[in-house]
Design a protein around this motif. Structure first.
Motif, short mmCIF file in Angstrom:
data_model
loop_
_atom_site.label_atom_id
_atom_site.label_comp_id
_atom_site.label_asym_id
_atom_site.label_seq_id
_atom_site.Cartn_x
_atom_site.Cartn_y
_atom_site.Cartn_z
N SER A 193 2.01 71.64 52.42
CA SER A 193 2.49 70.30 52.96
C SER A 193 2.29 69.44 51.95
O SER A 193 1.73 69.62 50.86
N GLY A 194 2.73 68.12 52.13
CA GLY A 194 2.51 66.93 51.33
C GLY A 194 3.55 66.86 50.36
O GLY A 194 3.31 66.20 49.29
N LEU A 195 4.71 67.69 50.49
CA LEU A 195 5.57 67.58 49.29
C LEU A 195 6.69 66.45 49.47
O LEU A 195 6.72 66.04 50.68
N VAL A 196 7.00 65.68 48.45
CA VAL A 196 7.72 64.45 48.55
C VAL A 196 8.95 64.64 47.97
O VAL A 196 9.21 65.21 46.91
N GLY A 197 10.24 64.31 48.65
CA GLY A 197 11.43 64.40 48.13
C GLY A 197 12.47 63.35 49.00
O GLY A 197 11.92 62.76 49.94
#
Lengths: 280, 570
Positions: A193-197
């Motif tokens: 979780s917490g991946l940014v794109g």
């Protein structure tokens, strides 16, 4: 000369037509190699059914963010019994020019995508009810989840994930309270979780969001997407435990990751699913 | 589909036309335009429900199987096709055969040392233990190859065959091939032809060798908790020799196959092996033959996941003789246990001389055979070895489990110009667990069969042939009758040459294990023959049973109804 030619041709066919395999057993490299003794679990003979919601999504799928909201809401409201996975797969998940230049797919995601009867984003599976090819639109996930939750649980899982240097050890314990025909397979997958794109979202303005946060994203597995054979024709009372070690992929932020154990029946349906707690 | 059919018919027409065109250009004055031959077989059956014998009516209420071959030949060139119809298939035939269309097509020519076949073809190497592409139409078995075959005769006495192809698996208004690719090469050497000094030798020697390989895509498979690498290319090879000297002949064939996890061997990686040995001697009025067979894990298919009749590359001959009398042939027919067996047989023929006390005026022929097969002598492996290799063979000696014992004797005598008689006795010890021909009994069935056959030439062109058969099964320790009890059959065939024939048959099942009253299966037919055309109509009941040809068997359900058959050739 003719005989020589004949023999040469025959030899060519023979040598190219044989795959002699001295040892066909493939070492998956996941045998338990921790120094600590494997944990022992007390017998679990009952408990509620857990439900897995797989949300097949993609960064260039403009209708996917609302579906992700549905999946996350169902998981959050599920009292720990509902587990969501965001599976990035399909043509809309392909790497494109910036800003969609991050590859969020993995082998397991592509495998699961290939199983779908209808390949479109967003689509989902709820406990793979109806088999691994059954695919459901987000509008029916909740109803399907409620139907799955009231089904009896025939297999009860316990487990633990242990961080140990470059390795992560995984322990999964299962006990059957009813017989299950056919082969049961166990998959242990890694979610982050917490991946940014970047994400296309038709519901926002502008439609292309460059700081979209991805949660519960399928990143990989210990066991392959289909899992490993665990037991065949299980009877009520059967108990088994598997202990694996995996080399942790440094690209995955371990503090944002959790592992799911997924046990499936021979028709592909999910028998049991459990989020493995990290050892203290 | 229509387009495809039209294309092939057009192709055949073009071939014929070309034949004519070639004639016009033939400077040698050869008037040969080529010729077309062919044959047709049609079988139509109606079905009535009959709860007594368990006959059911399929949704289409009738079954229809038909095929026709058309072959054009001109000199060393030939081309042909077979048109097939299953509308719907007869009960007992593979239920997945459907529709109507072309199921076989080929072209072949010979030029110099080479013989080329394009399209479908049948082929056999040696006894077939490595490769046998063949057709048993009445069983619905057809594993024809579809590809290219080259036969090359580089020197006198040497024949080399090479082929690449896929195998016929199914038919749905067109030929459907299986997924695997078969590649094979075979060489057969006639030593006497090759070596000039041996041309006139009374000892004839033939040597042969073959290699067959299957490619089928695959990656891994799971056995227990193991993940195993699948061999995509599976090779098998073998050697054979045949020796003849006057009345003596002997043959030996050995085959082996590399790791081939498949459905027949429960996906284990053991090597396969097979040995076939035969010897015989014959002189006027006397002959004796011996044969031995041992096969271990030699099932070889072009799809590793299939079983039974689907896509066999090879054929493992049965050790027992193929019987023709109805009860002996269809109640306890033995088919090779494909996983492995060890067996042997001995057969003796003797003719009592004409005019002797025992031989009578015309002589008397006696033939006796003993054949048996056992399980392999093996030890099951455990742990990972067990999961991967299954078992190890301790020796080529017979194992502890009897599969079949078949002892039979046949005495035939011509009594007079009008009368001929034949008596045959069979004894079977038949393991229904190894060859599951019945669901009513699990274990060794002991069966005795007596058959008396009488042929009577009543007057010129009129003859009557009758068979009286009785089959009795053993009684178990608990006093119960084995399997489905006893059977009796009466058959009468009356022929008015050359055009008419009539037949009547009653099979009677009595002394059943359940003590049920006997069941009669009565069937009558009438037929007309006109040259190469034959038409017959029959009506009656046929029991469920096992129908075998050449050691390969298929279960056929019970039926009650009319059957119309027509065969023709030109």
């Amino acid at each position: 000369m003719r005989l020589l030619t004949t023999i040469s041709l025959a030899a060519t066919v023979c040598f190219s037509g044989c795959d002699v395999i001295d040892n066909p057993v493939i070492d998956l490299g996941i045998g338990y190699r921790g120094e600590a003794l494997v944990p022992e679990f007390s017998l679990l003979t009952g408990g509620p059914r857990h439900v897995l919601i797989e949300d097949f999504t993609a960064h260039e799928c403009g209708n996917c963010p609302p579906a992700a909201v549905v999946a996350e809401a169902l998981a959050e409201g599920g009292g720990g019994l509902v587990h969501a996975i965001a599976v990035h797969a399909g043509p809309l998940a392909a790497v494109q020019d910036a800003p969609f230049d991050t590859d969020w797919t993995c082998e397991e995601a592509e495998l699961w995508w290939s199983q779908l009867g209808i390949q479109v984003n967003p689509i989902g599976r709820v406990n793979r009810r109806g088999g691994s090819g059954a695919s459901l639109p987000p509008t029916v996930w909740e109803a399907e989840m409620e139907a799955a939750l009231i089904e009896p649980a025939n297999l009860h899982l316990q487990g633990l994930a242990v961080e140990d240097g470059d390795d992560v050890h995984v322990h999964v314990h299962g006990s059957f309270s009813a017989a299950v025909e056919g082969e049961v397979r166990l998959a242990v997958v890694v979610l982050e979780s917490g991946l940014v794109g970047a994400q296309l979202n038709y519901a926002s303005d502008p439609e292309v969001l460059t700081d979209y946060e991805f949660n519960h994203m399928l990143r990989g597995s210990v066991s392959g997407g289909d899992g490993l054979p665990w037991i065949a024709d299980a009877s009520a009372g059967d108990v088994l435990q598997s202990d694996y070690s995996m080399v942790w992929n440094p690209d995955w932020s371990i503090e944002n990751c959790h592992l799911l154990a997924i046990a499936t029946a021979s028709d592909g349906e999910v028998l049991a699913v459990l989020e493995l707690p990290w050892a203290e | 589909m229509t387009k495809i059919v039209s294309k092939w018919l057009l192709g055949l027409a073009v071939l014929c036309f070309c034949g004519g065109a070639l004639k016009a250009q033939d400077l040698s004055g050869n008037e040969d335009q080529g010729y077309i031959t062919g044959n047709v077989q049609v079988t139509m059956q109606t079905y009535n429900a009959d709860s007594l014998i368990g006959a059911v009516v399929p949704p289409g209420k009738t079954g229809f199987n038909a095929f026709g071959n058309l072959i054009y030949t001109k000199g060393d060139f030939s081309a042909g096709l077979r048109y097939e119809s299953y509308l719907n298939p007869l009960l007992g035939f593979p239920g997945r055969f459907h529709g109507t269309g072309i199921g076989y097509r080929f072209a072949r020519y010979k030029k110099g040392q080479f013989d080329v076949t394009i399209g479908n073809f049948y082929e056999q190497f040696g006894s077939g233990m490595l490769l046998r592409a063949y057709e048993e139409r009445n069983l619905g078995i057809d594993n024809a190859l579809d590809g290219f075959r080259l036969i090359w005769r580089p020197v006198d006495g040497l024949v080399v065959k090479g082929l690449y192809g896929k195998q016929r698996m199914d038919f749905d208004s067109r030929l459907i091939n299986g997924p695997g690719i078969v590649r094979a090469v075979d060489a057969e050497l006639d030593v006497n032809t090759l070596i000039a000094s041996l041309h006139d030798s009374k000892t004839r020697i033939t040597l042969g060798g073959s290699f067959v390989s299957r490619f089928q895509a695959g990656s891994t498979l799971s056995v227990d908790t193991l993940v195993l690498e699948v061999p995509q290319n599976v090779g098998a090879w073998g050697y054979r020799a045949n020796l003849q000297h006057k009345g003596f002949q002997a043959n030996l064939e050995y085959v082996t196959k590399i790791n081939d996890p498949n459905a027949d061997n429960t996906y284990t990686y053991r090597r396969g092996e097979g040995v076939l040995i035969g010897a015989g001697w014959s002189t006027k009025g006397f002959g004796v033959t011996f044969s031995g067979k041992a096969v271990d894990n030699m099932s070889f298919r072009s799809d590793r996941n299939l079983l039974l009749f689907d896509l066999p590359i090879n054929y493992i001959p049965a050790i027992t003789k193929l019987h023709s009398y109805n009860l002996a042939a269809t109640l306890y027919p033995y088919a090779t246990v494909i996983q492995g067996e060890v067996g042997g047989s001995a057969e003796v023929f003797y003719t009592l001389k004409r005019g002797s006390k025992l031989g009578g005026k015309y002589g008397t022929k006696i033939a006796a055979q003993w054949a048996t097969a056992f399980s392999l002598d093996t030890t099951n492996l455990t742990g990972v070895e067990g999961a991967v290799y299954g078992y190890e063979r301790n020796s080529w000696k017979p194992g502890s489990e009897l599969y079949i014992r078949d002892v039979n004797i046949e005495i035939s005598r011509k009594i007079s110009n009008k009368w001929k008689m034949k008596y045959t006795y069979f004894h079977f010890d038949f393991n229904t667990l190894a060859t599951p021909v019945t669901t009513a009994y699990k274990g060794i069935v002991r069966a005795n069969v007596h058959v008396a056959e009488v042929a009577w030439r009543i007057k010129p062109k009129h003859s009557l042939r009758t068979e009286f058969q009785v089959l009795t099964t053993g009684i178990d320790d608990d006093g119960s009758k084995q399997d489905r009890g006893d059977w009796a059959t009466v058959l009468a065939e009356y022929t008015v040459s050359p055009h008419w024939f009539f037949s009547f048959q009653d099979q009677y099942n009595y002394n059943t294990a359940e003590g049920e009253s006997g069941l009669h299966y009565i069937y009558g037919s009438i037929g007309h023959i006109e040259g190469s055309n034959r038409i017959a109509v029959g009506y009656g009941k046929r029991r469920e049973g096992i129908f075998c040809i050449g050691g390969v068997c298929r279960a056929v359900p019970a039926s009650n109804g009319f059957e119309l058959t027509f065969t023709s050739s030109f």
